[in-house]
Every structure is written in structure tokens, then in C-alpha cells.
Design a protein around this motif. Structure first.
Motif, short mmCIF file in Angstrom:
data_model
loop_
_atom_site.label_atom_id
_atom_site.label_comp_id
_atom_site.label_asym_id
_atom_site.label_seq_id
_atom_site.Cartn_x
_atom_site.Cartn_y
_atom_site.Cartn_z
N LYS A 51 0.48 -0.99 0.29
CA LYS A 51 -0.26 0.11 0.09
C LYS A 51 0.45 1.57 0.17
CE LYS A 51 -4.16 -1.87 1.96
NZ LYS A 51 -5.16 -2.01 3.56
N SER A 52 2.07 1.08 0.67
CA SER A 52 2.63 2.47 0.67
C SER A 52 3.58 2.55 -0.85
CB SER A 52 3.56 2.26 2.01
OG SER A 52 4.38 1.53 1.89
N SER A 54 2.40 1.94 -3.23
CA SER A 54 1.26 1.94 -4.24
C SER A 54 0.86 3.41 -4.18
CB SER A 54 -0.03 0.63 -4.55
OG SER A 54 -0.69 0.90 -3.27
N ALA A 55 0.64 3.73 -3.15
CA ALA A 55 0.87 4.77 -2.70
C ALA A 55 1.81 6.42 -3.19
CB ALA A 55 0.42 5.62 -1.75
N GLU A 56 3.16 5.35 -3.07
CA GLU A 56 4.25 6.30 -3.41
C GLU A 56 4.39 6.32 -4.89
OE1 GLU A 56 7.39 3.98 -1.78
OE2 GLU A 56 6.70 5.02 0.30
N LYS A 57 3.23 5.93 -5.74
CA LYS A 57 3.34 4.99 -7.41
C LYS A 57 2.08 6.20 -7.70
CE LYS A 57 5.49 0.56 -7.28
NZ LYS A 57 5.39 -0.76 -7.25
N LEU A 58 1.63 6.34 -7.24
CA LEU A 58 0.43 7.17 -7.30
C LEU A 58 0.80 8.51 -8.15
CD1 LEU A 58 -2.69 6.34 -5.13
CD2 LEU A 58 -1.56 5.41 -7.65
N GLU A 62 -3.89 10.89 -9.27
CA GLU A 62 -4.21 9.22 -8.65
C GLU A 62 -4.17 9.95 -7.24
OE1 GLU A 62 -3.30 6.05 -11.27
OE2 GLU A 62 -1.83 7.16 -10.71
N LYS A 63 -3.51 10.99 -6.74
CA LYS A 63 -3.63 10.83 -4.96
C LYS A 63 -5.20 12.23 -4.96
CE LYS A 63 1.20 10.41 -4.29
NZ LYS A 63 2.62 11.57 -3.52
N VAL A 66 -8.14 9.92 -4.76
CA VAL A 66 -7.80 8.68 -3.86
C VAL A 66 -8.54 9.54 -2.96
CG1 VAL A 66 -6.34 7.70 -2.31
CG2 VAL A 66 -6.38 6.56 -4.51
N ASP A 102 -5.49 3.10 -6.06
CA ASP A 102 -4.58 2.90 -5.09
C ASP A 102 -5.51 1.44 -4.29
OD1 ASP A 102 -7.29 3.20 -3.26
OD2 ASP A 102 -6.13 3.82 -2.12
N ARG A 104 -7.63 0.47 -3.51
CA ARG A 104 -9.19 0.17 -2.35
C ARG A 104 -10.40 0.40 -2.89
NH1 ARG A 104 -7.77 3.39 2.56
NH2 ARG A 104 -8.76 1.27 3.56
#
Length: 193
Positions: A51-52, A54-58, A62-63, A66, A102, A104
Motif C-alpha cells: 500500500k505504501s 502503491s501510494a508512492e507510485k500514484l 490519482e492522489k 483517492v 490505489d 481500495r
């Protein structure tokens, strides 16, 4: 709702081990549980890392999406929880979900069933209608559907109130008619005597 089932343990019926005096018997379940607990911890850690990562890859877009989905999810859940606290809800909330970038799932819509029925008496109908109105208008920002449900309940309540008023008037008129008839018959008796 995702349901995760633990795997069943295969325990053999031929487990006949005689422990020595220094040995403490340990059941097969304990070692399996410990191994499963360690495996579960590893999986949870991998999920957190994924998850961390994938969050960094957004991307920035996309962020933002989310963040919007998280905000909408919180808003929808709060809205439906308010309906449930109103008194006329007949079950849990059901949600419509959208998958975010992400990976989710976020609630983007929801609904709660509300009991909407007339009572056996006008007074009971009024109480039921009031509960429906309270449930429908419980959220801080009722939707058009919420307002429509509350309006229908208000109409139902007003009809029941009219019926109560009509019954009260009929009682009063019935008593007044009886009083008028009694006083008329008293007057006629006075005249006849």
C-alpha cells in the motif's frame, strides 16, 4: 463483504507420542496456530508495504482522486449512519462501491431501508410517520430521495391527524346531540306536567 475462512487443521488420530519426564506435551494445534500467526503477520506487513509503495507510485491526479474518494466514503457512511439512528430503519446500510487507483474500494453511494407503514390506530400511524420523518431527515444534508420519503410520511401523518380530529369532533357532536336530545325531552316533560 469479504469473508476470510481459516484453513481446517488435519489432525491425525494416530498421534500417540509418550513424552519423557523433561518433555512438555505440545499439541499440534499450538504449533500450527503459531505458524499461522507468523504467516498472518508477514502477509499484513506485505500489504502495508504494498500500500505504501502503491501510494508512492500514484500520480498527483490519482492522489487527488483517492482523497476525493476517501472524503466521499466518509460522507456516505456518515449520511447512512444518521438514517439508521432515526428510529425507523429496518436494517443495515448497503453501499455502492468504486475501486480507487490505489486498489481500495470506496463507498460512493448508499441506502438504508426504512419501515413506512400505517398503524392500527391514527395515533400509531402518527408515531410511525414521525419516526420515518426523523430517519429520513436525520442527515445534515438530506438527499432528494430523503426529502421525498419525509414528504410522503408527512402526508401520511397529516391524514392520520385529520382522522383523529374528525373522531374527536364526532365524539363532541355525539355528546352535544345527546345533550340536545336530553334537554329537549326534559323540556317536553316540563310542558306535559
Amino acid at each position: 463483504m469479504d469473508v476470510v475462512l481459516n484453513s481446517l487443521y488435519n489432525i491425525s488420530t494416530n498421534n500417540s507420542v509418550k513424552p519423557s519426564v523433561k518433555e512438555v506435551p505440545v499439541s499440534q494445534d499450538d504449533s500450527l496456530k503459531t505458524a499461522e500467526a507468523e504467516e498472518q503477520k508477514k502477509l499484513e506487513e506485505e500489504k502495508r508495504v504494498d500500500k505504501s509503495n502503491s501510494a508512492e507510485k500514484l500520480s498527483q491526479d490519482e492522489k487527488r482522486l483517492v482523497a476525493d474518494l476517501q472524503s466521499r466514503d466518509a460522507e456516505v457512511r456518515t449520511h447512512e449512519a444518521a438514517h439508521q439512528s432515526g428510529g425507523a430503519s429496518t436494517g443495515g446500510a448497503s453501499y455502492t462501491y468504486q475501486k480507487g487507483p490505489d486498489g481500495r474500494m470506496y463507498a460512493i453511494g448508499g441506502e438504508v431501508s426504512i419501515s413506512f407503514q400505517t398503524g392500527s390506530t391514527p395515533q400509531e400511524t402518527i408515531v410511525n410517520a414521525q419516526a420515518v420523518i426523523a430517519s429520513a431527515l436525520a442527515p445534515a444534508d438530506p438527499s432528494a430521495q430523503d426529502i421525498a420519503v419525509a414528504s410522503s410520511a408527512m402526508i401520511m401523518m397529516m391524514k392520520a391527524q385529520q382522522q383523529v380530529t374528525q373522531e374527536a369532533q364526532e365524539k363532541l357532536l355525539g355528546k352535544e346531540t345527546y345533550k340536545n336530545a336530553a334537554s329537549t325531552s326534559d323540556e317536553s316533560k316540563d310542558i306535559k306536567t
